[in-house]
Design a protein around this motif. Sequence first.
Motif, PDB file in Angstrom:
ATOM      1  N   ALA A   1       0.830  -1.194   0.000  1.00  9.98           N
ATOM      2  CA  ALA A   1       0.000   0.000   0.000  1.00  9.98           C
ATOM      3  C   ALA A   1       0.870   1.252   0.000  1.00  9.98           C
ATOM      4  O   ALA A   1       1.955   1.274   0.570  1.00  9.98           O
ATOM      5  N   VAL A   2       0.372   2.256  -0.676  1.00  7.42           N
ATOM      6  CA  VAL A   2       0.981   3.573  -0.631  1.00  7.42           C
ATOM      7  C   VAL A   2      -0.036   4.463   0.074  1.00  7.42           C
ATOM      8  O   VAL A   2      -1.139   4.662  -0.430  1.00  7.42           O
TER       9      VAL A   2
ATOM     10  N   ARG B   1      -2.778   1.625  -6.239  1.00  4.20           N
ATOM     11  CA  ARG B   1      -2.036   1.300  -5.019  1.00  4.20           C
ATOM     12  C   ARG B   1      -2.132   2.414  -3.990  1.00  4.20           C
ATOM     13  O   ARG B   1      -1.522   2.348  -2.932  1.00  4.20           O
ATOM     14  N   LEU B   2      -2.890   3.459  -4.339  1.00  2.00           N
ATOM     15  CA  LEU B   2      -2.895   4.651  -3.501  1.00  2.00           C
ATOM     16  C   LEU B   2      -4.079   4.686  -2.539  1.00  2.00           C
ATOM     17  O   LEU B   2      -5.222   4.485  -2.945  1.00  2.00           O
ATOM     18  N   PHE B   3      -3.778   4.957  -1.269  1.00  2.70           N
ATOM     19  CA  PHE B   3      -4.829   5.079  -0.255  1.00  2.70           C
ATOM     20  C   PHE B   3      -4.692   6.409   0.467  1.00  2.70           C
ATOM     21  O   PHE B   3      -3.815   6.551   1.319  1.00  2.70           O
TER      22      PHE B   3
ATOM     23  N   ARG C   1      -6.650   5.024  11.345  1.00  4.22           N
ATOM     24  CA  ARG C   1      -7.054   5.087   9.927  1.00  4.22           C
ATOM     25  C   ARG C   1      -6.027   4.364   9.058  1.00  4.22           C
ATOM     26  O   ARG C   1      -6.394   3.634   8.135  1.00  4.22           O
ATOM     27  N   ILE C   2      -4.759   4.565   9.360  1.00  8.97           N
ATOM     28  CA  ILE C   2      -3.718   3.940   8.529  1.00  8.97           C
ATOM     29  C   ILE C   2      -3.709   2.424   8.717  1.00  8.97           C
ATOM     30  O   ILE C   2      -3.687   1.663   7.749  1.00  8.97           O
ATOM     31  N   THR C   3      -3.744   1.975   9.972  1.00 11.18           N
ATOM     32  CA  THR C   3      -3.656   0.527  10.200  1.00 11.18           C
ATOM     33  C   THR C   3      -4.884  -0.207   9.662  1.00 11.18           C
ATOM     34  O   THR C   3      -4.772  -1.326   9.190  1.00 11.18           O
ATOM     35  N   SER C   4      -6.056   0.469   9.672  1.00  8.27           N
ATOM     36  CA  SER C   4      -7.223  -0.247   9.152  1.00  8.27           C
ATOM     37  C   SER C   4      -7.066  -0.490   7.651  1.00  8.27           C
ATOM     38  O   SER C   4      -7.521  -1.512   7.137  1.00  8.27           O
ATOM     39  N   ILE C   5      -6.395   0.412   6.967  1.00  5.90           N
ATOM     40  CA  ILE C   5      -6.163   0.197   5.531  1.00  5.90           C
ATOM     41  C   ILE C   5      -5.136  -0.907   5.314  1.00  5.90           C
ATOM     42  O   ILE C   5      -5.339  -1.832   4.523  1.00  5.90           O
TER      43      ILE C   5
END
Length: 217
Positions: free
Chosen positions: A112-113, A193-195, A209-213
């Motif tokens: 993930a990016v 690949r962008l989140f 928020r980051i870890t859930s992605i």
Amino acid sequence: MTKGTRIVLLGRQGSGKGTQCVRLSRHYVVPHISTGDMLRAAVREDSPLGRSVAEVIGSGGLVSDDLIVELVRERLGKADARRRGFLLDGFPRTVAQAVALDDISGDGALNAVIDLVVPREMVLDRLSARRVCRDCGANYQAGPVVRSPWTCDTCGGDVVQRDDDTPESINRRLDLYETQTAPLIEFYGATNRLFPVDGVGTPDQVFERITSIIDAR
Ligand code: ADP
């Protein structure tokens, strides 16, 4: 090929990227690879690399793609990164570097990016008050009381203001971010690949928020 968790964190200066990276690296047990920290260490050691980049860094410019790509290629080739993966902070910064990273990580494509989104107006004050641990890269905010010496809560290292956190250099780096780094958003978006993550909130909220992605990948 690199195995494990392979994450890139993008975000403009002062977005809280460094703080999140320190925490994410512990959470996922992956090496936090910050090209800024690597270059600053080289400058401190006064190595040939450090001498060649000191001026560019001080003025807020970007080090050449070739040089930085070689540095990252070497670092990602080490055992920890090959086994556990990596969390890249401050790299890639240009589309040329992103293309090189795909080449370096080979089949082990990025998981993930993450693009940490914080408006430019919000980061200026944060950057002027920013203090950083020389050893582990932990970020702090200076308050009205001057703390000198200031010791890092995490590792006991010296907490200092970066030489390039001057108003001129900060503005130059923010401008460069718009012109050089923003096209990366398009590059990674085009390959799904962008989140984007809203970087406005408490460090805990942003971390969630980051870890859930990442966990969903
Ligand atoms: P910031 O994001 O606050 O500008 P970093 O710690 O990521 O700071 O980087 C500090 C400096 O190191 C940059 O201003 C630039 O001169 C150099 N640098 C770091 N990473 C790169 C990169 N990927 N490409 C080119 N220059 C870089």
